[in-house]
Design a protein around this motif. Structure first.
Motif, PDB file in Angstrom:
ATOM      1  N   LEU A  92     -28.150  15.333  17.486  1.00 54.88           N
ATOM      2  CA  LEU A  92     -28.488  16.764  17.542  1.00 54.88           C
ATOM      3  C   LEU A  92     -29.573  17.027  18.587  1.00 54.88           C
ATOM      4  O   LEU A  92     -30.496  16.220  18.758  1.00 54.88           O
ATOM      5  N   TYR A  93     -29.453  18.167  19.258  1.00 50.30           N
ATOM      6  CA  TYR A  93     -30.500  18.506  20.233  1.00 50.30           C
ATOM      7  C   TYR A  93     -30.659  20.013  20.353  1.00 50.30           C
ATOM      8  O   TYR A  93     -29.770  20.792  19.998  1.00 50.30           O
ATOM      9  N   HIS A 139     -27.768   7.332  29.351  1.00 50.45           N
ATOM     10  CA  HIS A 139     -27.505   8.581  30.079  1.00 50.45           C
ATOM     11  C   HIS A 139     -26.127   9.146  29.734  1.00 50.45           C
ATOM     12  O   HIS A 139     -25.976  10.347  29.557  1.00 50.45           O
ATOM     13  N   ASP A 140     -25.127   8.269  29.653  1.00 47.77           N
ATOM     14  CA  ASP A 140     -23.770   8.734  29.316  1.00 47.77           C
ATOM     15  C   ASP A 140     -23.750   9.366  27.927  1.00 47.77           C
ATOM     16  O   ASP A 140     -23.182  10.422  27.704  1.00 47.77           O
ATOM     17  N   GLU A 141     -24.381   8.669  26.977  1.00 49.28           N
ATOM     18  CA  GLU A 141     -24.373   9.167  25.599  1.00 49.28           C
ATOM     19  C   GLU A 141     -25.086  10.499  25.480  1.00 49.28           C
ATOM     20  O   GLU A 141     -24.765  11.310  24.625  1.00 49.28           O
ATOM     21  N   LEU A 142     -26.072  10.714  26.317  1.00 44.02           N
ATOM     22  CA  LEU A 142     -26.889  11.924  26.186  1.00 44.02           C
ATOM     23  C   LEU A 142     -26.190  13.185  26.681  1.00 44.02           C
ATOM     24  O   LEU A 142     -26.757  14.267  26.619  1.00 44.02           O
ATOM     25  N   ARG A 143     -24.966  13.022  27.175  1.00 49.43           N
ATOM     26  CA  ARG A 143     -24.228  14.238  27.535  1.00 49.43           C
ATOM     27  C   ARG A 143     -23.693  14.883  26.251  1.00 49.43           C
ATOM     28  O   ARG A 143     -23.389  14.190  25.281  1.00 49.43           O
ATOM     29  N   PRO A 144     -23.570  16.211  26.248  1.00 49.71           N
ATOM     30  CA  PRO A 144     -22.986  16.860  25.068  1.00 49.71           C
ATOM     31  C   PRO A 144     -21.561  16.359  24.839  1.00 49.71           C
ATOM     32  O   PRO A 144     -20.911  15.892  25.783  1.00 49.71           O
ATOM     33  N   GLU A 145     -21.095  16.490  23.603  1.00 47.77           N
ATOM     34  CA  GLU A 145     -19.734  16.037  23.262  1.00 47.77           C
ATOM     35  C   GLU A 145     -18.704  16.635  24.203  1.00 47.77           C
ATOM     36  O   GLU A 145     -17.778  15.952  24.653  1.00 47.77           O
ATOM     37  N   ALA A 146     -18.888  17.908  24.513  1.00 48.13           N
ATOM     38  CA  ALA A 146     -17.923  18.611  25.368  1.00 48.13           C
ATOM     39  C   ALA A 146     -17.850  18.003  26.769  1.00 48.13           C
ATOM     40  O   ALA A 146     -16.874  18.202  27.489  1.00 48.13           O
ATOM     41  N   GLU A 147     -18.896  17.258  27.147  1.00 41.81           N
ATOM     42  CA  GLU A 147     -18.909  16.642  28.489  1.00 41.81           C
ATOM     43  C   GLU A 147     -18.733  15.129  28.414  1.00 41.81           C
ATOM     44  O   GLU A 147     -19.114  14.397  29.326  1.00 41.81           O
ATOM     45  N   GLY A 148     -18.218  14.645  27.299  1.00 42.99           N
ATOM     46  CA  GLY A 148     -17.911  13.213  27.196  1.00 42.99           C
ATOM     47  C   GLY A 148     -19.011  12.379  26.564  1.00 42.99           C
ATOM     48  O   GLY A 148     -18.865  11.165  26.423  1.00 42.99           O
ATOM     49  N   GLY A 149     -20.104  13.015  26.171  1.00 44.84           N
ATOM     50  CA  GLY A 149     -21.183  12.275  25.506  1.00 44.84           C
ATOM     51  C   GLY A 149     -21.042  12.380  23.992  1.00 44.84           C
ATOM     52  O   GLY A 149     -19.946  12.619  23.481  1.00 44.84           O
TER      53      GLY A 149
END
Ligand SMILES: CC(C)(COP(=O)(O)OP(=O)(O)OC[C@H]1O[C@@H](n2cnc3c(N)ncnc32)[C@H](O)[C@@H]1OP(=O)(O)O)[C@@H](O)C(=O)NCCC(=O)NCCS
Length: 464
Positions: free
Chosen positions: A17-18, A396-406
């Protein structure tokens, strides 16, 4: 001969969550924080302070579950047997118990998850604001150097959920996360240099959290001054040790340190720290002085704040900062302050941002700070085979929102404020049902002659 001991591998866990600090949060807070000017607040937070998003713990998460997640990540990524660990130390300033070491809770979670018994593992908690995990790392390394370990690995975990009152200048420097460091002999990642760890401590009131309070009491501007003074003193003590041990001083010392990772309560703080440390080094170096004088940086007579402000605008500083510090700050911009883990998130950020370059043999300086107040400066040399220890690291990859592949999910303002209001003992229902993670399942409520567990925390692994 000195045995190389240090960090073999890193595991990072950030809650999914962020809060996006440029969205509805800014609109809602502008009245209190910037006279109603939303753009001004967004500019201050993103450029002046340096954060864009802050991670928030869900109702089933606390400092112990975050720590266990980071531990699991480093154990799984390294492929080690948890029974090869004999010391598990957690540095935290947002513990869940006034007496029990949070490391014992983490140990229990790992034992149940891996189906192993770890009865001879030391499991202390280290508390000293944001520097606790560095004291833990020092202890883990020292006992290994002394030969007191019975197993090849120690685990040092930094875990915190930083929290300030809503609608204050502290609010946009919150965050949550944990970093686990696997400590070993012949470490793949970073061999810590023996005899080069300096420490300073001062009895200070810059930041503290009296018993019973969920938010810290902070004198924000003063905390920056204390941080800088302590870091300067610790760096000076480190420099003396390096001079005595390695014969490196002044410009040679600056050249010998390839990267500087500082404690990052917010990214601009690392810039202030760099100005303090680089400034002191450059004032003693005739060549750097000449370059700064040519850029009209006042080298003498000006108040220190004016010198440092002019310094940070100079080309010499901007280039040095971009090369030696900036790569360590990109994760903090997305996560916020994770207190004891901030320095080690900076290290993870540096290692990810420089992927593709060869850092083997390079020296990384770690500048740790905890309010109240203490600073430590230490350094390490990157191992020849360090890239193998980095393959799993994809923060860094994980920190993208779900909608952007994170994996991240944005919070509405009302959900964020609801989570913010929760205390350690009143958690409520999670917003994102836990899956594939450790979770706080319930708090004990029994009080009888047979069994007493009121407030005891029951954790479990939720598959999926
Ligand atoms: C860190 C903290 C003191 C900042 O408070 P603040 O009121 O936001 O601070 P400032 O007003 O000084 O603004 C911060 C920076 O933003 C800049 N700024 C202000 N408005 C701006 C805007 N619209 N656009 C760009 N920059 C802006 C300021 O000039 C300042 O930068 P500078 O230091 O280069 O001059 C506060 O967030 C806090 O108390 N945090 C918790 C404690 C903490 O993290 N302490 C750190 C040491 S451990």
């Amino acid at each position: 001969m000195d045995r190389a001991i240090g960090i073999d591998s890193i595991g990072v866990y950030v809650p999914r969550l962020y809060v996006d600090l440029t969205g509805p949060w800014a609109t809602a807070r502008a009245a209190a924080l910037s006279g109603g000017d939303v753009e001004k607040l967004v500019g201050k937070v993103t450029d002046g302070v340096g954060v864009r998003r802050m991670a928030v713990a869900d109702a089933h998460q606390d400092c112990a579950t975050l720590a266990a997640m980071a531990a699991k990540r480093v154990i799984d990524a390294s492929g080690i047997d948890p029974r090869d660990i004999d010391y598990l130390a957690v540095g935290t300033e947002t513990t869940v118990d006034q007496s029990k070491s949070i490391a014992a809770y983490v140990l229990g979670m790992l034992e149940r998850h891996y189906g192993v018994s770890l009865p001879e593992v030391g499991a202390p908690q280290f508390q000293f604001a944001c520097i606790g995990a560095t004291y833990a790392l020092e202890a883990a390394v020292s006992r290994m150097r002394a030969g007191d370990n019975t197993k090849p690995y120690s685990l040092v975990i930094a875990s915190d959920i930083s929290k300030y009152p809503l609608a204050t200048a502290g609010e946009y420097t919150q965050g949550a996360g944990a970093v686990a460091l696997l400590v070993s002999e012949r470490p793949r990642l970073l061999a810590l240099e023996r005899g080069l760890c300096s420490t300073v401590t001062r009895d200070e009131r810059d930041f503290f959290r009296p018993n019973g309070q969920t938010s810290a009491v902070v004198d924000g501007k003063y905390s920056i001054d204390v941080y800088l003074d302590c870091m300067e003193a610790a760096f000076a003590a480190y420099a003396k040790r390096v001079e005595a041990k390695l014969g490196l001083g002044g410009a040679d010392l600056y050249d010998a340190i390839d990267y500087f990772c500082f404690h990052v309560p917010f990214p601009r703080m690392a810039e202030y720290a760099s100005a303090r440390v680089f400034g002191q080094l450059w004032l003693g170096d005739p060549q750097a002085r000449a370059r700064l004088a040519a850029e009209e940086v006042p080298l003498s007579g000006a108040p220190r704040k004016d010198f440092e402000r002019a310094l940070t605008r100079s080309r010499l500083f901007r280039e040095a900062f971009a090369a030696k510090v900036a790569p360590s700050l990109t994760i903090a911009r997305e996560v916020g302050n994770v207190y004891s883990g901030s320095l080690y998130l900076a290290l993870a950020s540096l290692l990810e941002e420089t992927r593709g370059q060869s850092l083997a043999g390079r020296r990384i300086l770690l500048g740790s700070y905890g309010s109240g107040a203490s600073a430590k400066v230490l350094s390490g040399i990157v191992g020849e085979k360090y890239t193998a220890a980095l393959e799993h690291l994809r923060v860094h990859d994980e920190l993208r929102p779900e909608a952007e592949g994170g994996v991240r999910v944005p919070l509405s303002l009302s959900d964020y404020e609801r989570l913010h209001a929760l205390s350690d003992r009143e958690r409520g229902a999670p917003l994102l049902p836990p899956r594939g993670e450790f979770a706080l399942e319930r708090l004990g409520t029994s009080s009888s002659a047979e069994r007493t567990d009121v407030g005891y925390r029951y954790y479990g692994w939720i598959g999926g």
